[in-house]
Design an enzyme around this catalytic site. Structure first.
Site, mmCIF file in Angstrom:
data_model
loop_
_atom_site.group_PDB
_atom_site.id
_atom_site.type_symbol
_atom_site.label_atom_id
_atom_site.label_comp_id
_atom_site.label_asym_id
_atom_site.label_seq_id
_atom_site.Cartn_x
_atom_site.Cartn_y
_atom_site.Cartn_z
ATOM 1 N N GLY A 6 2.456 -22.446 -3.012
ATOM 2 C CA GLY A 6 3.057 -23.477 -3.852
ATOM 3 C C GLY A 6 4.117 -22.988 -4.818
ATOM 4 C CB CYS A 22 19.392 -45.807 13.899
ATOM 5 S SG CYS A 22 20.406 -45.214 15.261
HETATM 6 N N1 LLP Z 1 -1.592 -22.716 1.538
HETATM 7 C C1 LLP Z 1 -1.973 -23.939 1.940
HETATM 8 C C2 LLP Z 1 -3.387 -24.203 2.163
HETATM 9 C C3 LLP Z 1 -1.018 -24.942 2.125
HETATM 10 O O1 LLP Z 1 -1.397 -26.146 2.512
HETATM 11 C C4 LLP Z 1 0.339 -24.656 1.908
HETATM 12 C C5 LLP Z 1 1.365 -25.669 2.099
HETATM 13 C C6 LLP Z 1 0.700 -23.355 1.506
HETATM 14 C C7 LLP Z 1 -0.299 -22.406 1.328
HETATM 15 C C8 LLP Z 1 2.125 -22.941 1.258
HETATM 16 O O2 LLP Z 1 2.724 -23.662 0.239
HETATM 17 P P1 LLP Z 1 4.209 -23.228 -0.227
HETATM 18 O O3 LLP Z 1 4.106 -21.860 -0.846
HETATM 19 O O4 LLP Z 1 5.069 -23.224 0.965
HETATM 20 O O5 LLP Z 1 4.607 -24.288 -1.193
HETATM 21 N N2 LLP Z 1 6.419 -30.229 3.733
HETATM 22 C C9 LLP Z 1 6.433 -30.047 2.291
HETATM 23 C C10 LLP Z 1 5.548 -28.916 1.852
HETATM 24 C C11 LLP Z 1 4.115 -29.076 2.311
HETATM 25 C C12 LLP Z 1 3.242 -27.930 1.910
HETATM 26 C C13 LLP Z 1 1.993 -27.927 2.728
HETATM 27 N N3 LLP Z 1 1.085 -26.882 2.424
HETATM 28 C C14 LLP Z 1 7.863 -29.802 1.832
HETATM 29 O O6 LLP Z 1 8.770 -29.765 2.662
HETATM 30 O O7 LLP Z 1 8.102 -29.687 0.642
#
Ligand code: LLP
Length: 436
Positions: A256, A365
């Site tokens: 995150g 579209c």
């Molecule tokens: N760990 C778990 C359990 C997760 O569900 C996620 C992301 C991460 C780690 C990695 O999170 P990051 O460091 O990438 O923020 N499609 C959305 C983001 C969805 C994140 C889903 N889970 C976007 O494009 O912003």
């Protein structure tokens, strides 16, 4: 062509400056071209076509290393969903990271990459029987369980002390977009800490002879800016560990960590995270008299987002209430503006000029197929111009679709002046293959 050949003989003093932090490391403006990983964007577009997702390998590797360097005591797990691609998974394996997968499909990519099973973790609020069987067959090191049904199902399928973590909802609002906020109550992920469900899940896992509880997991959400949210997570999770009545060896804080998308956006404070999380962990463990668990973090976006640049060709410019600049991609390669209101910077490659505000739209579209609103481009922007959009390395290839039966773009890795496809462009043959 080398970088030196591209530079005007008068030197670079009049070169426009690139926005700090948004572009892959070492990206330069040379002449009016944009050089990424030593390869000019105009060459990339000419050779691989547009739209085209360019990924700077060195930036990915450097970011992966920076997580390991900041948290040498922790297990750094790449969130495979952010950029699902065997070649990228191989880079992560080489950099000593672990990998999280959230489906049998992502696991298949990890297998294709030869990623060591001992460093793969499987996640997901729903794992189908197929997902679980694939994980067990491949011998993934840990499975993060997310419901009582899943604990029972996995307990029945597993035979040999499968290591398990429990996904906990710690009830923390990390101040991000509602669609990617997962640490709060009233969303689908995890076992609530506040309701006692998390503790009940611990008991249920311990009761299953085929499962071995090794850790607790939480993931607060994505694009989180404040270190304080993670510090609070440590406090609450160690409190839970203390009440488990069984040794918990691992504490996974999820991912995150935010990435910059627009000029002026701050990078995530990784050093601050390491310092404060470590401090909170030691303090809380001493307070509760529990041995400190090994930390895990799961960065996705913060490793790959700023390593990516998408190149589009302008197809049409329409003067209306505002100026619409329509490109050859759109929500099929980047649904993030439509999904999360995400905002992007855009740069015209190849020439400068007096700027004016325009709205860059896609070819799909839907009126909502907008890539970037009110961005400044040269006032004479016209069909045939090449546009570059930074910070497109995370959740772009992953979220791409075939909407309007538009073929998905390739991912082109660049490094030391060499470009090579690591995902090829989709073709109409690919599209037709599925239709019966
Ligand atoms: N760990 C778990 C359990 C997760 O569900 C996620 C992301 C991460 C780690 C990695 O999170 P990051 O460091 O990438 O923020 N499609 C959305 C983001 C969805 C994140 C889903 N889970 C976007 O494009 O912003």
């Amino acid at each position: 062509m080398t970088l030196a050949e591209l530079l005007p003989s008068t030197g670079c003093s009049t070169e426009p400056v690139l926005e700090d932090g948004l572009w892959p490391d070492g990206t330069q403006v040379a002449g009016q071209d944009l050089v990424i990983g030593g390869v000019p964007a105009t060459q990339l577009a000419a050779r691989f076509g547009t739209p085209c997702q360019v990924l700077d390998e060195q930036t990915v590797r450097t970011r992966a290393r920076s997580f390991r360097a900041a948290l040498p005591e922790a297990e750094v797990v790449f969130a495979g969903k952010s950029l699902p691609c065997p070649e990228v998974y191989r880079w992560m394996a080489q950099e000593g990271l672990s990998l999280d997968v959230s489906s049998a499909g992502e696991l298949a990519l990890a297998r294709a990459a030869g990623f060591p099973a001992t460093r793969i973790i499987m996640h997901g609020n729903v794992k189908t029987a197929e997902d679980l069987k694939a994980a067990l067959e491949h011998g993934v090191s840990r499975i993060v369980v997310d419901s009582f049904d899943e604990i029972a199902q996995l307990g029945a399928l597993a035979t040999h002390g499968q290591e398990v973590m429990i996904r906990v909802t710690p009830g923390i609002d990390a101040h991000t977009h509602a669609k990617i906020a997962t640490g709060v109550e009233d969303q689908k992920f995890g076992f609530s800490l506040a309701s006692g469900a998390a503790l009940e899940a611990v008991l249920r896992v311990v009761e299953q002879p085929s499962l071995k509880l090794v850790g607790l997991h939480c993931h607060l959400g994505s694009q989180i800016r404040h270190v304080a949210s993670y510090e609070e997570a440590v406090r609450r999770m160690v409190g839970l560990i203390a009440s488990c009545g069984t040794r918990i060896e691992q504490l996974d804080l999820g991912g995150g960590f935010c990435a910059p998308y627009l000029p002026g956006d701050a990078d995530f404070d990784l050093a601050g995270l390491a310092h404060r999380v470590r401090g909170a962990l030691n303090y809380e463990c001493a307070l509760h008299r529990v041995p400190p668990p090994r930390l895990l973090v799961e960065p996705g976006r913060s490793i790959v987002a700023n390593a990516g640049v998408t190149l589009y060709r302008v197809c049409a410019v329409k003067e209306s209430v505002r100026t619409f600049v329509a490109v050859d991609g759109g929500m099929s390669d980047n649904p993030r503006p439509a999904l999360y209101g995400a905002k992007y910077a855009v740069r015209l490659v190849g020439r400068g000029g007096k700027p004016k505000p325009v709205t860059v739209v896609g070819r799909h579209c839907e009126a909502g197929d907008v890539l970037a609103e009110d961005v400044l481009l040269p006032a004479d922007v016209h069909a045939g111009d090449l546009l570059a959009v930074p910070a497109t390395g995370a959740y772009h290839h992953a979220l791409a679709s075939n909407y309007n039966q538009v073929c998905r773009p390739p991912v082109i890795a660049v490094k030391d002046g060499v470009a090579r496809p690591i995902v090829r462009r989709e073709t109409e043959e690919d599209l037709l293959r599925r239709y019966v």
